[in-house]
Design an enzyme around this catalytic site. Structure first.
Site, PDB file in Angstrom:
ATOM      1  N   ASP A   7     -23.458  15.350   2.087  1.00  0.00           N
ATOM      2  CA  ASP A   7     -24.377  16.249   2.760  1.00  0.00           C
ATOM      3  C   ASP A   7     -23.538  17.317   3.457  1.00  0.00           C
ATOM      4  O   ASP A   7     -22.314  17.393   3.249  1.00  0.00           O
ATOM      5  CB  ASP A   7     -25.288  15.480   3.730  1.00  0.00           C
ATOM      6  N   HIS A   8     -24.173  18.136   4.280  1.00  0.00           N
ATOM      7  CA  HIS A   8     -23.461  19.221   4.962  1.00  0.00           C
ATOM      8  C   HIS A   8     -22.362  18.695   5.893  1.00  0.00           C
ATOM      9  O   HIS A   8     -21.328  19.316   6.044  1.00  0.00           O
ATOM     10  CB  HIS A   8     -24.445  20.092   5.749  1.00  0.00           C
ATOM     11  N   CYS A  64     -20.851  11.605   4.320  1.00  0.00           N
ATOM     12  CA  CYS A  64     -21.700  12.297   5.291  1.00  0.00           C
ATOM     13  C   CYS A  64     -20.917  12.329   6.599  1.00  0.00           C
ATOM     14  O   CYS A  64     -19.733  11.995   6.608  1.00  0.00           O
ATOM     15  CB  CYS A  64     -23.091  11.653   5.418  1.00  0.00           C
ATOM     16  N   THR A  66     -20.865  10.436   9.312  1.00  0.00           N
ATOM     17  CA  THR A  66     -20.308   9.134   9.693  1.00  0.00           C
ATOM     18  C   THR A  66     -20.031   8.242   8.494  1.00  0.00           C
ATOM     19  O   THR A  66     -19.295   7.267   8.609  1.00  0.00           O
ATOM     20  CB  THR A  66     -21.270   8.368  10.620  1.00  0.00           C
ATOM     21  N   GLY A  67     -20.657   8.530   7.376  1.00  0.00           N
ATOM     22  CA  GLY A  67     -20.580   7.672   6.205  1.00  0.00           C
ATOM     23  C   GLY A  67     -21.623   6.565   6.211  1.00  0.00           C
ATOM     24  O   GLY A  67     -21.847   5.906   5.198  1.00  0.00           O
ATOM     25  N   ILE A  68     -22.289   6.363   7.323  1.00  0.00           N
ATOM     26  CA  ILE A  68     -23.228   5.247   7.459  1.00  0.00           C
ATOM     27  C   ILE A  68     -24.489   5.480   6.633  1.00  0.00           C
ATOM     28  O   ILE A  68     -24.842   4.665   5.774  1.00  0.00           O
ATOM     29  CB  ILE A  68     -23.576   4.996   8.937  1.00  0.00           C
ATOM     30  N   GLY A  69     -25.184   6.570   6.892  1.00  0.00           N
ATOM     31  CA  GLY A  69     -26.452   6.823   6.209  1.00  0.00           C
ATOM     32  C   GLY A  69     -26.309   6.924   4.703  1.00  0.00           C
ATOM     33  O   GLY A  69     -27.113   6.368   3.947  1.00  0.00           O
ATOM     34  N   HIS A  97     -11.772  -7.727  -3.581  1.00  0.00           N
ATOM     35  CA  HIS A  97     -12.707  -8.833  -3.381  1.00  0.00           C
ATOM     36  C   HIS A  97     -14.140  -8.526  -3.769  1.00  0.00           C
ATOM     37  O   HIS A  97     -14.865  -9.434  -4.194  1.00  0.00           O
ATOM     38  CB  HIS A  97     -12.687  -9.273  -1.915  1.00  0.00           C
ATOM     39  N   HIS A 133     -14.440 -14.588  -6.139  1.00  0.00           N
ATOM     40  CA  HIS A 133     -14.957 -13.246  -5.864  1.00  0.00           C
ATOM     41  C   HIS A 133     -16.051 -12.880  -6.869  1.00  0.00           C
ATOM     42  O   HIS A 133     -17.042 -12.251  -6.507  1.00  0.00           O
ATOM     43  CB  HIS A 133     -13.831 -12.216  -5.849  1.00  0.00           C
TER      44      HIS A 133
END
Length: 142
Positions: A7-8, A64, A66-69, A97, A133
């Site tokens: 995203d932006h 993004c 934070t990378g979270i969304g 893993h 794994h």
């Protein structure tokens, strides 16, 4: 080939990652966004994840602020194991893993040098293939 999207909030880092991949001779496709105008990360996270899940790309990278969304969005696509990484150890372990197939990063979190090290570690580390794994990945997918 690597699919990459942001995203932006991740646009600047995405452009640097693309240049880094090109410098390494790794082909990639920029799946958007294509500027710093406000946009919605689910559009681009989903596009990359769907392309990886469909086998169009071996792996994906999503960014993004934070990378979270964008990682949450990518993980909603069946067959995707997206890992949000802010260090090289996590990038290495998620490949060894979890056989993660999409890397998420936070453009507002990481410096450029660390981000490129994370990308390199993620792309250069093979899945261990150990039975335990594989069993765990099957349980995730179930």
């Amino acid at each position: 080939m690597i699919g990459i999207g942001s995203d932006h909030g991740g646009y600047d880092l995405k452009q640097k990652v693309i240049a880094h991949l090109e410098g390494r001779g790794i082909p990639c496709r920029d799946m958007g966004c294509h500027g710093k105008e406000s946009c919605d990360y689910p559009v681009y996270g989903r596009a990359v994840a769907q392309a990886v899940a469909a086998g169009e790309y071996e792996r994906g990278i999503v960014i993004c602020t934070t990378g979270i969304g964008i990682s949450i969005t990518a993980n909603k696509v069946p067959g995707i194991r997206c890992a949000l990484c802010a260090d090289t150890f996590s990038a290495k372990m998620t490949r060894l893993h979890n056989d993660a197939n999409v890397l998420a990063m936070g453009g507002g979190i990481l410096g450029d040098n660390l981000a490129m090290e994370i990308v390199d570690t993620f792309l250069d580390t093979a899945f261990s293939g150990e039975e335990k794994h594989c069993r765990r990945i099957r349980a995730i997918e179930a």
